[in-house]
Design a protein around this motif. Structure first.
Motif, PDB file in Angstrom:
ATOM      1  N   ARG A   1       0.847  -1.180   0.000  1.00 22.20           N
ATOM      2  CA  ARG A   1       0.000   0.000   0.000  1.00 22.20           C
ATOM      3  C   ARG A   1       0.890   1.239   0.000  1.00 22.20           C
ATOM      4  O   ARG A   1       2.010   1.215   0.512  1.00 22.20           O
ATOM      5  N   PHE A   2       0.353   2.337  -0.560  1.00 20.74           N
ATOM      6  CA  PHE A   2       1.077   3.596  -0.606  1.00 20.74           C
ATOM      7  C   PHE A   2       0.149   4.716  -0.147  1.00 20.74           C
ATOM      8  O   PHE A   2      -1.060   4.672  -0.376  1.00 20.74           O
ATOM      9  N   GLY A   3       0.724   5.732   0.516  1.00 15.49           N
ATOM     10  CA  GLY A   3      -0.106   6.847   0.957  1.00 15.49           C
ATOM     11  C   GLY A   3       0.679   7.844   1.772  1.00 15.49           C
ATOM     12  O   GLY A   3       1.877   8.049   1.572  1.00 15.49           O
ATOM     13  N   ILE A   4      -0.012   8.481   2.719  1.00 17.84           N
ATOM     14  CA  ILE A   4       0.604   9.458   3.601  1.00 17.84           C
ATOM     15  C   ILE A   4       0.192   9.151   5.035  1.00 17.84           C
ATOM     16  O   ILE A   4      -0.823   8.482   5.280  1.00 17.84           O
ATOM     17  N   ASP A   5       0.998   9.613   6.010  1.00 16.51           N
ATOM     18  CA  ASP A   5       0.625   9.461   7.406  1.00 16.51           C
ATOM     19  C   ASP A   5       0.990  10.710   8.185  1.00 16.51           C
ATOM     20  O   ASP A   5       1.722  11.587   7.696  1.00 16.51           O
ATOM     21  N   LEU A   6       0.453  10.788   9.386  1.00 20.05           N
ATOM     22  CA  LEU A   6       0.704  11.926  10.267  1.00 20.05           C
ATOM     23  C   LEU A   6       0.795  11.398  11.683  1.00 20.05           C
ATOM     24  O   LEU A   6      -0.069  10.647  12.137  1.00 20.05           O
ATOM     25  N   PHE A   7       1.872  11.769  12.384  1.00 20.59           N
ATOM     26  CA  PHE A   7       2.055  11.349  13.772  1.00 20.59           C
ATOM     27  C   PHE A   7       2.448  12.547  14.606  1.00 20.59           C
ATOM     28  O   PHE A   7       3.341  13.317  14.242  1.00 20.59           O
ATOM     29  N   SER A   8       1.771  12.718  15.760  1.00 20.73           N
ATOM     30  CA  SER A   8       2.059  13.820  16.655  1.00 20.73           C
ATOM     31  C   SER A   8       1.973  13.330  18.095  1.00 20.73           C
ATOM     32  O   SER A   8       1.097  12.524  18.435  1.00 20.73           O
ATOM     33  N   SER A   9       2.870  13.803  18.957  1.00 23.22           N
ATOM     34  CA  SER A   9       2.883  13.392  20.355  1.00 23.22           C
ATOM     35  C   SER A   9       3.302  14.564  21.220  1.00 23.22           C
ATOM     36  O   SER A   9       4.326  15.203  20.957  1.00 23.22           O
ATOM     37  N   SER A  10       2.494  14.846  22.267  1.00 28.74           N
ATOM     38  CA  SER A  10       2.807  15.963  23.149  1.00 28.74           C
ATOM     39  C   SER A  10       2.001  15.866  24.429  1.00 28.74           C
ATOM     40  O   SER A  10       0.785  15.631  24.391  1.00 28.74           O
ATOM     41  N   GLU A  11       2.675  16.009  25.576  1.00 30.84           N
ATOM     42  CA  GLU A  11       2.015  16.076  26.883  1.00 30.84           C
ATOM     43  C   GLU A  11       1.060  14.907  27.129  1.00 30.84           C
ATOM     44  O   GLU A  11      -0.062  15.087  27.591  1.00 30.84           O
ATOM     45  N   GLY A  12       1.510  13.684  26.821  1.00 31.57           N
ATOM     46  CA  GLY A  12       0.700  12.500  27.072  1.00 31.57           C
ATOM     47  C   GLY A  12      -0.305  12.172  25.992  1.00 31.57           C
ATOM     48  O   GLY A  12      -0.925  11.103  26.013  1.00 31.57           O
ATOM     49  N   LEU A  13      -0.515  13.083  25.046  1.00 31.02           N
ATOM     50  CA  LEU A  13      -1.464  12.857  23.956  1.00 31.02           C
ATOM     51  C   LEU A  13      -0.706  12.464  22.694  1.00 31.02           C
ATOM     52  O   LEU A  13       0.216  13.164  22.270  1.00 31.02           O
TER      53      LEU A  13
END
Length: 200
Positions: free
Chosen positions: A97-109
């Motif tokens: 599969r091909f595509g895009i992703d987004l990952f974010s991490s801050s203050e426990g979230l």
């Protein structure tokens, strides 16, 4: 071709583990006559590329089912990456599969989402938020969800949903309850579970 691809992925993973410290989790979930073991590993390859490995094995009424995938992402923005995903189904093949992703991490979230296109063609969306609220001395409340939705021929095919809420006994171990819902919209099944998760 597939052997060459697997060799390439294996080489990348081996090199990344040598050059950096991976992080991840192991979760054991138990429901009535159903046991699921999920293993996750995340590790950077370079300052702009990363690998995510997920393996899930389920024993349901004596039948064993295993599904694995490897995501290789290259960051094109602060939190957005171009994604290549190699799925592995025993006895059923190894679709890409091909595509895009987004990952974010801050203050426990923590927040992860991805959109990929398969060979059929089909379109898959993964949405996975999690949050840990620290109470005191390593104790905390952990809440998470994982929603996978598949579209085929411009229509919703099915969704799989995993929800978790538990008590973090320290910064690394969580015990709690959850619900796994499979094939939502296409003959869904619901599995209330108790789970134990260990992060590393």
């Amino acid at each position: 071709m597939k052997q060459t691809l697997f060799s390439l992925i294996g080489g990348i993973l081996l090199g990344s583990c040598v050059s950096s410290t991976p992080s991840g989790s192991i979760e054991l979930a138990q429901s009535f006559q159903r046991t699921t073991l999920t293993q996750e590993i995340r590790t950077p390859i370079t300052s702009r590329s990363r690998v995510y490995i997920n393996n899930r094995s389920t024993i349901d009424h004596g039948n064993v089912d295993t599904f694995s995938f490897v995501d290789i992402a290259y960051n094109v923005g602060r939190e957005v990456g171009i994604l290549y995903e190699q799925q592995i189904y025993p006895y059923l093949g190894a679709p890409s599969r091909f595509g895009i992703d987004l990952f974010s991490s801050s203050e426990g979230l923590a927040f992860y989402t991805s959109g990929t296109i398969g060979n059929n063609p089909d379109f898959q969306i993964v949405f996975s938020p999690s949050y840990r609220l620290n109470i005191r001395n390593g104790l905390g409340i952990y809440v998470s969800a994982e929603i996978l939705t598949l579209f085929e021929n411009e229509y919703h095919n099915r969704s799989d949903v995993r929800t978790r809420i538990g008590l973090s006994l320290n910064n690394n171990t969580t015990l709690g309850l959850g619900v796994d819902a499979q094939n939502v919209g296409a003959g869904e099944k619901y599995y209330p579970t108790i789970f134990l998760m260990r992060r590393f």
